[in-house]
Design an enzyme around this catalytic site. Structure first.
Site, mmCIF file in Angstrom:
data_model
loop_
_atom_site.group_PDB
_atom_site.id
_atom_site.type_symbol
_atom_site.label_atom_id
_atom_site.label_comp_id
_atom_site.label_asym_id
_atom_site.label_seq_id
_atom_site.Cartn_x
_atom_site.Cartn_y
_atom_site.Cartn_z
ATOM 1 N N ASP A 154 -6.430 -6.557 41.631
ATOM 2 C CA ASP A 154 -6.318 -5.135 41.303
ATOM 3 C C ASP A 154 -6.673 -4.886 39.843
ATOM 4 O O ASP A 154 -7.292 -3.874 39.500
ATOM 5 C CB ASP A 154 -4.903 -4.622 41.594
ATOM 6 N N ARG A 166 -13.166 0.451 38.702
ATOM 7 C CA ARG A 166 -13.091 1.809 39.242
ATOM 8 C C ARG A 166 -13.069 2.841 38.119
ATOM 9 O O ARG A 166 -13.668 3.910 38.211
ATOM 10 C CB ARG A 166 -11.838 1.955 40.118
ATOM 11 N N HIS A 208 8.518 3.642 43.261
ATOM 12 C CA HIS A 208 7.283 3.769 42.490
ATOM 13 C C HIS A 208 6.880 5.238 42.458
ATOM 14 O O HIS A 208 6.899 5.913 43.482
ATOM 15 C CB HIS A 208 6.153 2.951 43.133
ATOM 16 N N LYS A 268 0.477 -4.273 44.264
ATOM 17 C CA LYS A 268 1.332 -4.647 43.128
ATOM 18 C C LYS A 268 2.801 -4.569 43.521
ATOM 19 O O LYS A 268 3.611 -5.421 43.156
ATOM 20 C CB LYS A 268 1.055 -3.723 41.937
ATOM 21 N N SER A 322 -4.258 -0.378 45.786
ATOM 22 C CA SER A 322 -3.978 -0.791 44.412
ATOM 23 C C SER A 322 -2.473 -0.742 44.143
ATOM 24 O O SER A 322 -1.869 -1.711 43.668
ATOM 25 C CB SER A 322 -4.735 0.145 43.463
HETATM 26 N N1 URA Z 1 -2.025 3.694 40.082
HETATM 27 C C1 URA Z 1 -2.435 2.456 40.453
HETATM 28 O O1 URA Z 1 -1.746 1.477 40.245
HETATM 29 N N2 URA Z 1 -3.647 2.340 41.060
HETATM 30 C C2 URA Z 1 -4.426 3.401 41.315
HETATM 31 O O2 URA Z 1 -5.491 3.226 41.889
HETATM 32 C C3 URA Z 1 -3.989 4.665 40.921
HETATM 33 C C4 URA Z 1 -2.769 4.791 40.304
#
Ligand code: URA
Length: 434
Positions: free
Chosen positions: A164, A171, A85, A190, A186
């Site tokens: 999320d 947010r 990621h 995922k 976050s």
């Molecule tokens: N990418 C994400 O998936 N979440 C965040 O809070 C910031 C970047």
């Protein structure tokens, strides 16, 4: 312990008290099913923004987000399942050559990717420049392809970490994005929902990145590592430079074209190096050593390109992209960009390049915007290169009647030109292994 009323939890966090594990679980469940209204969720986010989460709270918060939806079960796949990621950059097409190169070395790569937002690009948009390529496979098709082909790249489903989805949207509009525990939970909720054994995090540092300085990037990396450790996963973080764009291409078709070059054993040195370095860390997490040599070999002997072709065919795309990208991918009209003065390139502001491509039509200001796959920018000069009078610094790909003046201005002023070459910056700042 029974659930505490939301206002009690908000007050506790506001006053710096620790939130109990069960209460965190109940809070995230309430956010997910809508019984906790947005105003209370937003107040909690702001309290966390100022007070943070300690290690136990963070583990509980991330775990509750992870289990707010489906956690994919890939246990039927015997090979190690490792993903990568990136926290997001400009010209960051690394997932495209990386997934097939790692799969060609015998590791399964289940990759759930995102779309671009703001000045950063997204893997799914790049892949969709290949005619026919589908990123909306079902979970069963995803699992079957990872098993059969070795890699699959899809978009996030509504059922992965739905908490999320809600919290991120809140947010975004309540000035609570830039919080390390909230970003870390976050991202990790995922990624851990993908059913992986291990994860390599490419944490970008520099002016084209979320984290502009190394200290904050390191703190984010360590926070994500702690969440991974709490979930029993193998996680490595690599801090990499995001001052200037990665490689030469920024846009969708142009980045796929650069990907094919890398998969043929060529491509810009930094794109190839990041593919090799991150691939080696993924192989290491899978228990395979000599990763650098293995990935380089797969790029040089055609196995990575053959694997990319298999992925493209499996996901409905036109495999001719592997042979002749220009014959298949959409490209806009070419316009040359010259320097504002001759000299040496001393810096390239990656964020401005990303914004320039956005203004050309290649990016999104809002999630629902459509992107134009045929527009983009190819840098012909990078930091340290000399540019003479009459030479190009880049090629703009645009639509009629030509590039908007705002795009030209962003792209041209992104290049800082002086008389002396700057000291070279390392591409890889640090590797943090759990
Ligand atoms: N990418 C994400 O998936 N979440 C965040 O809070 C910031 C970047």
């Amino acid at each position: 312990m029974t659930a505490l009323p939301p206002q009690v939890m908000i007050r506790m966090k506001r006053d710096g008290e620790r939130l109990p594990h069960a209460a965190i679980r109940a809070f995230i469940a309430g956010v997910t099913d809508g019984t906790i209204p947005d105003y209370q969720a937003a107040a909690m986010l702001m309290a966390i923004f100022f007070r943070g989460l300690d290690a136990e709270e963070l583990t509980a918060w991330a775990d509750a987000m992870l289990h707010s939806g489906d956690v994919l079960d890939l246990s039927s796949i015997a090979r190690a399942k490792i993903d990568k990621h990136s926290t997001g950059g400009v010209g960051d097409k690394i997932s495209l050559p990386l997934a097939p190169a790692v799969a060609a070395c015998g590791v399964a790569v289940p990759m759930v990717s995102g779309r671009g937002l703001g000045h950063t690009g997204g893997t799914l948009d790049k892949l969709e420049s290949i005619p026919g390529f589908r990123v909306d496979l079902s979970v069963d098709d995803f699992r079957a392809q990872v098993d059969r082909v070795g890699a699959c790249l899809i978009g996030q489903t509504d059922r992965i970490a739905p908490a999320d989805r809600k919290l991120y949207a809140l947010r975004d509009v309540t000035a609570t994005v830039e919080s390390i525990p909230l970003i870390a939970s976050s991202i990790m909720s995922k990624k851990l929902a993908e059913g992986i054994d291990g994860l390599v995090l490419d944490v970008k540092v520099g002016r084209g990145a979320f984290m502009k300085d190394a200290a904050r990037a390191r703190e984010l990396a360590r926070t994500m590592l702690a969440i991974g450790r709490g979930a029993g996963k193998r996680v490595t973080a690599v801090l990499t430079d995001m001052d200037q764009p990665i490689g030469r291409a920024v846009g969708h078709s142009v980045e796929v074209e650069e990907t094919i070059d890398v998969l043929r054993g060529g491509g810009p040195p930094d794109t190839r190096e990041l593919t090799i370095a991150l691939g080696a860390e993924m192989l290491h997490l899978a228990g395979i050593d000599a990763g650098r040599e293995r990935i380089a070999q797969a790029l040089d002997d055609g196995r990575a390109l053959a694997k990319f072709r298999d992925i493209v065919v499996a996901q409905g795309g036109d495999p001719r992209v592997c042979d002749d990208p220009r014959a298949v991918l959409p490209f806009g009209d070419e316009v040359a960009l010259g320097p504002h003065r001759p000299g040496v390139i001393t810096g390239i502001d990656a964020e401005k390049i990303g914004m320039g491509v956005l203004v050309l039509g290649g990016g999104r200001r809002r999630k629902e915007d459509r992107v134009d796959h045929g527009v983009g920018f190819v840098l012909l000069k990078k930091v340290g290169d000399r540019v003479g009078p009459g030479e190009r610094i880049g090629t703009i790909y645009c639509r009629a009647p030509g590039p908007p003046p705002a795009a030209i201005s962003l792209l041209a002023t992104a290049f800082e030109i002086g008389d002396e070459p700057p000291a070279p910056e390392p591409l890889i700042h640090e590797v943090i292994r759990a």
